[in-house]
Design a protein around this motif. Structure first.
Motif, mmCIF file in Angstrom:
data_model
loop_
_atom_site.group_PDB
_atom_site.id
_atom_site.type_symbol
_atom_site.label_atom_id
_atom_site.label_comp_id
_atom_site.label_asym_id
_atom_site.label_seq_id
_atom_site.Cartn_x
_atom_site.Cartn_y
_atom_site.Cartn_z
ATOM 1 N N ASP A 9 -36.088 101.839 108.948
ATOM 2 C CA ASP A 9 -36.113 100.630 109.763
ATOM 3 C C ASP A 9 -34.981 99.718 109.276
ATOM 4 O O ASP A 9 -34.477 99.890 108.154
ATOM 5 C CB ASP A 9 -37.480 99.963 109.575
ATOM 6 C CG ASP A 9 -37.630 98.690 110.369
ATOM 7 O OD1 ASP A 9 -37.031 98.582 111.450
ATOM 8 O OD2 ASP A 9 -38.381 97.803 109.901
ATOM 9 N N ASP A 11 -34.881 95.809 109.850
ATOM 10 C CA ASP A 11 -35.402 94.515 109.374
ATOM 11 C C ASP A 11 -36.539 94.742 108.390
ATOM 12 O O ASP A 11 -37.578 95.302 108.745
ATOM 13 C CB ASP A 11 -35.895 93.681 110.562
ATOM 14 C CG ASP A 11 -34.764 93.353 111.516
ATOM 15 O OD1 ASP A 11 -33.961 92.485 111.174
ATOM 16 O OD2 ASP A 11 -34.663 93.996 112.579
ATOM 17 N N GLY A 12 -36.348 94.326 107.156
ATOM 18 C CA GLY A 12 -37.387 94.499 106.151
ATOM 19 C C GLY A 12 -37.208 95.742 105.289
ATOM 20 O O GLY A 12 -37.990 95.979 104.377
ATOM 21 N N ASP A 139 -40.655 102.034 106.926
ATOM 22 C CA ASP A 139 -40.713 100.811 107.734
ATOM 23 C C ASP A 139 -41.509 99.762 106.960
ATOM 24 O O ASP A 139 -42.299 100.109 106.076
ATOM 25 C CB ASP A 139 -41.420 101.121 109.060
ATOM 26 C CG ASP A 139 -40.997 100.225 110.208
ATOM 27 O OD1 ASP A 139 -40.406 100.749 111.175
ATOM 28 O OD2 ASP A 139 -41.256 99.004 110.141
ATOM 29 N N ASP A 140 -41.327 98.495 107.306
ATOM 30 C CA ASP A 140 -42.118 97.447 106.647
ATOM 31 C C ASP A 140 -43.297 97.021 107.520
ATOM 32 O O ASP A 140 -43.994 96.067 107.188
ATOM 33 C CB ASP A 140 -41.246 96.222 106.329
ATOM 34 C CG ASP A 140 -40.746 95.523 107.569
ATOM 35 O OD1 ASP A 140 -40.518 96.214 108.600
ATOM 36 O OD2 ASP A 140 -40.589 94.290 107.534
HETATM 37 MG MG LIG Z 1 -39.121 95.914 110.182
#
Ligand SMILES: [Mg+2]
Length: 191
Positions: A9, A11-12, A139-140
């Protein structure tokens, strides 16, 4: 070491969106919300921002260079991406960003000297089709990992304060940091 196809991912996992949201809330509304609490459910339910304010903040941090380029990289991401490339793995960013928001992410990468291969699936679209063929994906957001069960054999939830309430059991394994993720990747590659 077996060469792996790695999905990440953005973002994060690559860019520190929790810190960026916190900074944007300070700039836009003069509100002090620590990054570890910056999740829609926590912020809106606690009455710190209205849903409309939260949405506007998201539009700005994801969709404008003015805010989007303020994000910092996740600690130690650059050196570990370099190590993964040196180890012979293929890394692909699979994000729900598309259009303008994807362009902002690409500009951010250029600013930070990162060359990344992006697949932008679009907001609200599952990443399952895009992640097919990946040996692992990180992923976050647990919601993004759930549809990948049975598609990607190794799923990781990147831990942040804002996802501490998510229980990944049966879906993914928590990793605490980039050194932790890198060590897990090495373990899979040498199985
Ligand atoms: Mg994310």
């Amino acid at each position: 070491m077996k060469p792996l196809h790695i999905g990440l991912d953005f973002d994060g996992v690559i860019s520190d969106c929790g810190r960026l949201k916190s900074e944007a809330a300070r700039l836009m509304y003069g509100v002090d919300i620590p990054p570890e609490n910056f999740k829609k459910e926590l912020v809106v339910d606690a009455g710190l921002l209205t849903l409309e304010q939260y949405r506007d903040l998201q539009r700005r941090i994801y969709g404008t260079e003015e805010y989007g380029l303020l994000a910092e990289p996740v600690p130690q991401v650059k050196e570990h991406l370099n190590r993964l490339a040196a180890d012979g793995h293929r890394v692909r960013i699979i994000t729900t960003r598309d259009g303008e928001t994807l362009e902002v992410a690409k500009k951010w990468c250029a600013k930070h000297g990162l060359e990344l291969d992006f697949t932008g699936v679009g907001f609200g679209v599952t990443k399952a089709a895009a992640a097919e063929g990946c040996h692992l994906y990180c992923d976050d957001d647990l919601d993004k990992l759930e549809p990948l069960v049975g598609v990607v054999p190794n799923l990781f939830l990147f831990s942040w304060g804002y996802n501490r309430h998510s229980d990944p059991s049966g879906v993914a394994r928590r990793i605490a940091s980039w050194p932790d993720l890198y060590a897990s990747i090495v373990a899979i590659a040498t199985e």
